[in-house]
Design a protein around this motif. Structure first.
Motif, PDB file in Angstrom:
ATOM      1  N   VAL A 110      11.078  -4.369  -6.042  1.00  0.00           N
ATOM      2  CA  VAL A 110       9.900  -5.027  -5.481  1.00  0.00           C
ATOM      3  C   VAL A 110       9.056  -4.023  -4.712  1.00  0.00           C
ATOM      4  CG1 VAL A 110       9.087  -6.868  -3.947  1.00  0.00           C
ATOM      5  CG2 VAL A 110      11.179  -7.202  -5.299  1.00  0.00           C
ATOM      6  N   ALA A 111       7.742  -4.099  -4.913  1.00  0.00           N
ATOM      7  CA  ALA A 111       6.769  -3.326  -4.133  1.00  0.00           C
ATOM      8  C   ALA A 111       5.810  -4.287  -3.460  1.00  0.00           C
ATOM      9  CB  ALA A 111       6.017  -2.341  -5.018  1.00  0.00           C
ATOM     10  N   VAL A 112       5.268  -3.877  -2.321  1.00  0.00           N
ATOM     11  CA  VAL A 112       4.425  -4.749  -1.499  1.00  0.00           C
ATOM     12  C   VAL A 112       3.210  -3.973  -0.999  1.00  0.00           C
ATOM     13  CG1 VAL A 112       4.319  -6.087   0.651  1.00  0.00           C
ATOM     14  CG2 VAL A 112       6.390  -6.147  -0.746  1.00  0.00           C
ATOM     15  N   GLY A 113       2.048  -4.640  -0.963  1.00  0.00           N
ATOM     16  CA  GLY A 113       0.858  -4.108  -0.309  1.00  0.00           C
ATOM     17  C   GLY A 113       0.582  -4.894   0.963  1.00  0.00           C
ATOM     18  N   ALA A 114       0.153  -4.211   2.025  1.00  0.00           N
ATOM     19  CA  ALA A 114       0.015  -4.874   3.325  1.00  0.00           C
ATOM     20  C   ALA A 114      -1.105  -4.220   4.141  1.00  0.00           C
ATOM     21  CB  ALA A 114       1.350  -4.825   4.074  1.00  0.00           C
ATOM     22  N   GLN A 115      -1.134  -4.576   5.447  1.00  0.00           N
ATOM     23  CA  GLN A 115      -2.179  -4.152   6.385  1.00  0.00           C
ATOM     24  C   GLN A 115      -3.555  -4.487   5.804  1.00  0.00           C
ATOM     25  OE1 GLN A 115      -1.473  -3.483   9.313  1.00  0.00           O
ATOM     26  NE2 GLN A 115      -2.841  -2.053  10.301  1.00  0.00           N
ATOM     27  N   TRP A 116      -3.698  -5.791   5.455  1.00  0.00           N
ATOM     28  CA  TRP A 116      -4.907  -6.265   4.792  1.00  0.00           C
ATOM     29  C   TRP A 116      -6.067  -6.291   5.778  1.00  0.00           C
ATOM     30  CZ3 TRP A 116      -7.726  -6.303   0.926  1.00  0.00           C
ATOM     31  CH2 TRP A 116      -8.642  -7.316   0.606  1.00  0.00           C
ATOM     32  N   ASN A 117      -7.023  -5.389   5.570  1.00  0.00           N
ATOM     33  CA  ASN A 117      -8.166  -5.251   6.468  1.00  0.00           C
ATOM     34  C   ASN A 117      -9.350  -4.767   5.647  1.00  0.00           C
ATOM     35  OD1 ASN A 117      -9.852  -4.996   8.656  1.00  0.00           O
ATOM     36  ND2 ASN A 117      -8.756  -3.269   9.583  1.00  0.00           N
ATOM     37  N   PRO A 118      -9.951  -5.658   4.837  1.00  0.00           N
ATOM     38  CA  PRO A 118     -10.980  -5.225   3.882  1.00  0.00           C
ATOM     39  C   PRO A 118     -12.245  -4.679   4.522  1.00  0.00           C
ATOM     40  CG  PRO A 118     -10.862  -7.621   3.971  1.00  0.00           C
ATOM     41  CD  PRO A 118      -9.684  -7.112   4.749  1.00  0.00           C
ATOM     42  N   VAL A 130       1.386   0.587   1.450  1.00  0.00           N
ATOM     43  CA  VAL A 130       2.171   0.376   0.240  1.00  0.00           C
ATOM     44  C   VAL A 130       3.638   0.620   0.583  1.00  0.00           C
ATOM     45  CG1 VAL A 130       2.662   1.183  -2.114  1.00  0.00           C
ATOM     46  CG2 VAL A 130       0.291   1.054  -1.305  1.00  0.00           C
ATOM     47  N   PHE A 131       4.481  -0.328   0.206  1.00  0.00           N
ATOM     48  CA  PHE A 131       5.909  -0.215   0.474  1.00  0.00           C
ATOM     49  C   PHE A 131       6.705  -0.456  -0.809  1.00  0.00           C
ATOM     50  CE2 PHE A 131       4.092  -1.676   4.502  1.00  0.00           C
ATOM     51  CZ  PHE A 131       4.659  -0.795   5.411  1.00  0.00           C
ATOM     52  N   PHE A 132       7.732   0.348  -0.999  1.00  0.00           N
ATOM     53  CA  PHE A 132       8.816   0.011  -1.920  1.00  0.00           C
ATOM     54  C   PHE A 132       9.916  -0.607  -1.084  1.00  0.00           C
ATOM     55  CE2 PHE A 132      12.905   1.103  -3.905  1.00  0.00           C
ATOM     56  CZ  PHE A 132      12.732   0.509  -5.146  1.00  0.00           C
ATOM     57  N   LEU A 133      10.408  -1.785  -1.502  1.00  0.00           N
ATOM     58  CA  LEU A 133      11.488  -2.450  -0.768  1.00  0.00           C
ATOM     59  C   LEU A 133      12.823  -2.058  -1.384  1.00  0.00           C
ATOM     60  CD1 LEU A 133      10.078  -6.047  -0.126  1.00  0.00           C
ATOM     61  CD2 LEU A 133       9.835  -3.980   1.257  1.00  0.00           C
ATOM     62  N   LYS A 134      13.631  -1.352  -0.623  1.00  0.00           N
ATOM     63  CA  LYS A 134      14.922  -0.882  -1.108  1.00  0.00           C
ATOM     64  C   LYS A 134      15.962  -1.981  -0.938  1.00  0.00           C
ATOM     65  CE  LYS A 134      18.249   2.886  -0.598  1.00  0.00           C
ATOM     66  NZ  LYS A 134      18.621   4.086   0.198  1.00  0.00           N
ATOM     67  N   ARG A 135      16.565  -2.360  -2.046  1.00  0.00           N
ATOM     68  CA  ARG A 135      17.557  -3.436  -2.059  1.00  0.00           C
ATOM     69  C   ARG A 135      18.819  -3.003  -1.299  1.00  0.00           C
ATOM     70  NH1 ARG A 135      18.940  -7.691  -5.694  1.00  0.00           N
ATOM     71  NH2 ARG A 135      17.130  -7.170  -7.015  1.00  0.00           N
ATOM     72  N   PRO A 136      19.377  -3.883  -0.452  1.00  0.00           N
ATOM     73  CA  PRO A 136      20.654  -3.555   0.199  1.00  0.00           C
ATOM     74  C   PRO A 136      21.756  -3.386  -0.843  1.00  0.00           C
ATOM     75  CG  PRO A 136      19.598  -5.438   1.251  1.00  0.00           C
ATOM     76  CD  PRO A 136      18.835  -5.168  -0.013  1.00  0.00           C
ATOM     77  N   VAL A 148      10.182   1.162   2.361  1.00  0.00           N
ATOM     78  CA  VAL A 148       9.926   2.593   2.237  1.00  0.00           C
ATOM     79  C   VAL A 148       8.414   2.769   2.140  1.00  0.00           C
ATOM     80  CG1 VAL A 148      10.316   4.665   0.869  1.00  0.00           C
ATOM     81  CG2 VAL A 148      12.123   2.919   1.029  1.00  0.00           C
ATOM     82  N   ALA A 149       7.809   3.329   3.177  1.00  0.00           N
ATOM     83  CA  ALA A 149       6.352   3.477   3.210  1.00  0.00           C
ATOM     84  C   ALA A 149       5.915   4.620   2.306  1.00  0.00           C
ATOM     85  CB  ALA A 149       5.886   3.718   4.641  1.00  0.00           C
ATOM     86  N   LEU A 150       4.936   4.348   1.452  1.00  0.00           N
ATOM     87  CA  LEU A 150       4.381   5.338   0.540  1.00  0.00           C
ATOM     88  C   LEU A 150       2.926   5.620   0.919  1.00  0.00           C
ATOM     89  CD1 LEU A 150       5.774   3.855  -2.805  1.00  0.00           C
ATOM     90  CD2 LEU A 150       6.728   5.765  -1.479  1.00  0.00           C
ATOM     91  N   PRO A 151       2.386   6.789   0.552  1.00  0.00           N
ATOM     92  CA  PRO A 151       0.971   7.071   0.840  1.00  0.00           C
ATOM     93  C   PRO A 151       0.062   6.005   0.234  1.00  0.00           C
ATOM     94  CG  PRO A 151       2.101   9.061   0.132  1.00  0.00           C
ATOM     95  CD  PRO A 151       3.057   7.927  -0.104  1.00  0.00           C
ATOM     96  N   HIS A 152      -1.103   5.819   0.829  1.00  0.00           N
ATOM     97  CA  HIS A 152      -1.973   4.737   0.375  1.00  0.00           C
ATOM     98  C   HIS A 152      -3.430   5.048   0.658  1.00  0.00           C
ATOM     99  CE1 HIS A 152      -1.581   3.871   4.696  1.00  0.00           C
ATOM    100  NE2 HIS A 152      -2.748   3.280   4.588  1.00  0.00           N
TER     101      HIS A 152
END
Length: 415
Positions: A110-118, A130-136, A148-152
């Protein structure tokens, strides 16, 4: 071949033939519209920005995942029990997510986009994430996953896992705006990025091991994208202010081209694309909602090199159209359209509308409510066969209605 050209509106001949040279489907008689039974599986979400479908727990059944404002959650098939994957990844809202099985183990990543501030198009700390969610490794269904925060880029808005020509998934991320832009204008286009994860799953949690490649920067608003199978990889369509763009896998990269929608609109007005979907099984037809949050449901069909694209306006009554899908909902081998909107229309109504393909060239679409009026101020919707009966359900999330609803497909097969 280079990435998208900011000036060319015509695909190169080789790509044009590969993407678009498909015959039209024969017209056949269509049965009545599909029949749906709604099931509310959550009536207390905040906004419900984005949905995706995937097998989270590895039981072979597709689950429902949701990016809500403050939580990333999944609903477990078939009980639809709600579980939380992540909470408050950023100070501002989560806005999008996608899921795909990257390593073939039967469970999605799963990947997620956040900090929504258009409204903030410059400051990386205040806009976009942008985050990759690392499964336990060993956990029950309610253990939170590790972000896991990725550049964005600023204004991260939509994302999809897309297979390249080597059969490997890359995460394609769309910002809504280009850096420094105001009201969709500025010197820089939106920088679409591809994130290729490390080949070794054990390194997925190491942000510096991800390969990030710019794909496209010609449009000044990129609102959404769609993906369909294409040989060993997947075909991708992107919709935005200047029209539409297409990309297909080429080795480990992408072969890309603009589509000439701006040159040959067959009816006016055309002011860009908000939602965009590829018709399944073909490369010569698109469905759109126009423009950004617009009222028009349209189809685009490639005719030939001389005539270009034919634009058909199916409906112009939506208020803040924000969700779109294409699929055969009544088992007649013809693709139907499903569109959702989130604000009251001229008649004070919102909801989801089904446009059943009739097989009649003179009146190609028969509109109907999916399952009643005003039960769903639709923010997003997806199609998926949740119960394995071969018929797609509609899964939708509501903004002001704060609900997640499965519209179970109860259509009786035509004999």
């Amino acid at each position: 071949m280079s990435f998208f050209s900011a000036t060319s509106l015509t695909p190169p001949p080789s790509l044009l033939l590969a993407l678009l040279a498909f015959p039209a489907s024969p017209l056949i008689a269509a049965p009545p519209p599909a029949v749906f039974e709604p099931q509310v599986i959550d009536s207390a979400i905040s906004i419900g920005y984005g949905l995706t479908i995937g097998d989270v727990d590895g039981d072979g059944k597709p689950d429902i995942l949701l990016a809500d404002a403050r939580e990333i959650v999944w609903y477990q098939n078939p009980s639809w029990k709600k579980h939380v994957l992540a909470r408050e990844l950023t100070k501002l809202d989560h806005v999008c997510l996608d899921a795909a099985d990257l390593d073939g183990d039967g469970k999605v990543e799963v990947a997620v986009g956040a900090q929504w501030n258009p409204g903030e198009t410059n400051n990386l700390k205040l806009s976009g994430a942008v985050f990759f969610l690392k499964r336990p490794e060993k956990a029950d269904a309610d253990t939170l996953w590790t972000p896991v925060a990725l550049p964005h880029e600023p204004t991260v808005h939509r994302m999809r896992w897309v297979k390249n020509g080597l059969g490997k998934y890359a995460l394609v991320v769309l910002p809504l705006h280009g850096r420094g832009n105001t009201n969709g204008t500025g010197a820089d286009g939106t920088k679409v990025l591809s994130y290729l994860p490390p080949a070794e799953p054990g390194k997925w949690g190491e942000a510096n091991e991800w390969k990030i490649t710019p794909l496209e920067a010609s449009m000044h608003v990129t609102h959404n994208l769609d993906v369909q199978p294409d040989g060993d990889g997947q075909l991708m369509a992107i919709g935005g202010k200047e029209g539409a763009l297409m990309a297909r896998p080429a080795g480990g990269g992408w072969e890309t081209a603009s589509l000439p929608l701006l040159e040959t609109p067959s009816s006016a007005p055309f002011a860009g694309v908000g939602e965009i979907r590829l018709f399944p099984g073909t490369r010569h037809r698109l469905a759109t909602i126009e423009p950004f949050h617009g009222p028009h449901v349209c189809t685009w069909t490639w005719e030939d090199k001389q005539r270009g694209w034919h634009r058909e306006v199916v409906d112009s009554s939506l208020a803040s159209g924000h969700a779109l899908a294409v699929g055969d909902m009544n088992a007649d081998q013809l693709p139907d359209l499903i569109a959702g909107w989130r604000e009251p229309d001229a008649n004070g109504k919102f909801g989801i509308r089904l446009y059943t393909a009739t097989g009649d060239a003179a009146q190609p679409w028969s509109p109907s409510w999916l399952a009643g009026e005003n039960s769903m101020a639709c923010e997003d919707l997806k199609l998926a066969d949740l119960d394995g009966d071969g018929k797609p359900e509609v899964i939708a999330s509501g903004r002001s209605t704060h609900n997640v609803v499965i519209y179970h497909n109860r259509t009786t097969a035509k004999k």
